[in-house]
Design an enzyme around this catalytic site. Sequence first.
Site, short mmCIF file in Angstrom:
data_model
loop_
_atom_site.label_atom_id
_atom_site.label_comp_id
_atom_site.label_asym_id
_atom_site.label_seq_id
_atom_site.Cartn_x
_atom_site.Cartn_y
_atom_site.Cartn_z
N THR A 187 0.88 -1.17 0.00
CA THR A 187 0.00 0.00 0.00
C THR A 187 0.91 1.22 0.00
OG1 THR A 187 -0.05 0.05 2.40
CG2 THR A 187 -1.79 -1.18 1.33
N GLU A 332 -5.54 -3.18 -1.89
CA GLU A 332 -6.09 -4.43 -1.33
C GLU A 332 -7.26 -4.99 -2.12
OE1 GLU A 332 -5.37 -1.62 0.18
OE2 GLU A 332 -4.78 -1.88 2.26
N LYS A 439 -13.70 15.75 12.72
CA LYS A 439 -14.71 15.59 13.78
C LYS A 439 -14.88 16.93 14.49
CE LYS A 439 -13.04 11.17 13.41
NZ LYS A 439 -11.68 10.97 12.92
N TRP A 444 -19.47 14.96 11.85
CA TRP A 444 -18.41 14.75 10.87
C TRP A 444 -18.50 15.75 9.73
CZ3 TRP A 444 -17.80 8.78 9.71
CH2 TRP A 444 -17.25 8.17 10.86
P1 ADP Z 1 -3.13 4.24 -0.14
O1 ADP Z 1 -4.23 3.66 0.70
O2 ADP Z 1 -1.82 4.04 0.48
O3 ADP Z 1 -3.40 5.65 -0.62
P2 ADP Z 1 -4.20 3.03 -2.46
O4 ADP Z 1 -3.74 3.52 -3.76
O5 ADP Z 1 -4.47 1.61 -2.29
O6 ADP Z 1 -3.10 3.42 -1.45
O7 ADP Z 1 -5.43 3.92 -2.07
C1 ADP Z 1 -6.70 3.44 -1.80
C2 ADP Z 1 -7.56 4.53 -1.25
O8 ADP Z 1 -7.66 5.63 -2.16
C3 ADP Z 1 -9.00 4.13 -1.00
O9 ADP Z 1 -9.13 3.44 0.19
C4 ADP Z 1 -9.70 5.47 -0.99
O10 ADP Z 1 -9.57 6.13 0.26
C5 ADP Z 1 -8.94 6.26 -2.01
N1 ADP Z 1 -9.65 6.22 -3.29
C6 ADP Z 1 -9.39 5.43 -4.34
N2 ADP Z 1 -10.24 5.70 -5.35
C7 ADP Z 1 -11.07 6.67 -4.91
C8 ADP Z 1 -12.18 7.37 -5.48
N3 ADP Z 1 -12.59 7.15 -6.71
N4 ADP Z 1 -12.80 8.29 -4.71
C9 ADP Z 1 -12.40 8.54 -3.45
N5 ADP Z 1 -11.37 7.93 -2.87
C10 ADP Z 1 -10.69 7.00 -3.59
#
Ligand code: ADP
Length: 549
Positions: A187, A332, A439, A444
């Site tokens: 990640t 993931e 918060k 929120w």
């Molecule tokens: P990291 O979690 O380290 O940033 P990832 O690339 O796996 O790495 O990121 C996943 C996260 O990115 C998601 O859990 C979400 O929070 C955010 N995300 C991905 N796509 C979208 C989207 N279309 N809209 C909003 N958030 C997004």
Amino acid sequence: MAVVEGLMQDYELSLQHVLWRIERLHQKKEVVTKRDEGIHRTTYGEMVPRINRLAGALKRLGVKPGDRVATLAWNNNRHLELYYAVPCMGAVLHTLNLRLFPQHLEFIINDAEDKVLFVDQSLLPLLKPLLGKIPTVETIVLMAEGPAPASEGLPQMLDYEKLLAAESESYPWPKLSERMAAAMCYTSGTTGNPKGVVYSHRSQFIHTMGVLQGDNLALQESDSLLPVVPMFHANSWGLPYAAGMAGSKVVFGGRFSADPKSIVELAEQEEVTFLAGVPTVWIALGAYLQESGKRLPRVRTVVCGGSAVPQSLMETMDSLGLRILHAWGMTETSPLGSVARVPAGTKPEDELRLRLTQGRVAPGVEIRISDPATGEELPWDGVAFGEIQVRGPWIARGYHNGYDPGKLTEDGWFRTGDVAKITPDGYILIVDRTKDVIKSGGEWISSVELENAVMAHPKIMEAAVIGLPHSKWDERPVVYAVAKPEFKDKVTQEEIVEFLKDKVAKWWLPDEVRFIDEVPKTSVGKFDKKVLRASAVPIKEGAAPAARK
Ligand code: ADP
């Protein structure tokens, strides 16, 4: 009554099938890479013998089934060869994120216990500080471009092309079990330390089929794909294998991938129809197109995910004839989780609203939202919001080395850490990440919604919102905004707050708007709120908040 068994074959789902397809069906399809010295052009037909040679070389280097083989590489043809050779010979492809800090890279390489490491010549400076600190790496293979680098301070390295030249053009691919690990990706650490996600052949195969579906990303044989999303970011969203399965032409930007001018030139030259990348890439591309007057009329889809798509971006891209397809996912989830397609019969005036949601969950994946406090499942009424949990054949059930076991619920769903509402017809609206949500006074505030509202201001290019501690309200929102170049120093906090007044609830109005030159970005181009938080000066509580002036 006797249980009747199905009479279908136990065919192991593996990436060898994708390799089989590029060899048998797509020999003539081109793989194009922008390199320092110009355009490199090859075909799947020419690549397959090289993939076989590469597998032979890995075997000769002592790589055994399950061993991790790391890549520190841009989007290019050699990286694609590794995408096939490593998993198909039974080893695990570990793509390293080249934008990480050296200490993160060191942690990841050691955590994965990589055995062989392939590095692009231009990335050698990244590798240097790690030398002597990555004891599991037995062999480093240099993927050279141009003249050999001065050997000073560098380890003993093998040369990629020489290695391949010494091997046979055919390779006896072993029989693989579909449950075997195929690839590994950490990640990007937006909210914490990187954790290793391990994809299996089965998950990659099914994910590839998922990506290709008409109501998902719908990549086709007739497409020319330019994945701006790096090959180290969640396997480039599964697009390299999808392209191999479908037989699409592939165009790589090499180390120029994030530069809008290079993207436009490549897209024009190579008749690109399909682009994919995070919103910040398209914000920059949109600005470049507006400035240069250029257009990309052949492009039919711009997949955009990784962060929410701001409305201003969707509208700018629409006005440039570039249709954004919004997708949500995470490392993931392989990463495809949901896609915002507009259903048949939607009134034109409702389309934009639906395209801006995170869409509906991909076939093969199930989703629910759950109350973070009680764990109770929440209704899909478009109002209640809770943590997104997912399950399915390409969703992680754990991390390498057993980190963070609490990410899986007792009944086997993966806790994403994203907070969302879901409408009665299944459209997901991400409110925030659990770690970014503000918060304030027990309620929120969505940092994402607030930053989208700020980015809709005509003088603003980018904006990120974080919550900062407040003695009375717990946290209050603070905006970090970047003005468009022509409005630098010509936009005020008061203007922004005034603009927001009829767009968000009064108590959402930020306490301060701070102007900066650039929003810090993470290694994959997302707003880096960790950095903003770490350097943020406290809110001036004594002064009247901007909102109430
Ligand atoms: P990291 O979690 O380290 O940033 P990832 O690339 O796996 O790495 O990121 C996943 C996260 O990115 C998601 O859990 C979400 O929070 C955010 N995300 C991905 N796509 C979208 C989207 N279309 N809209 C909003 N958030 C997004």
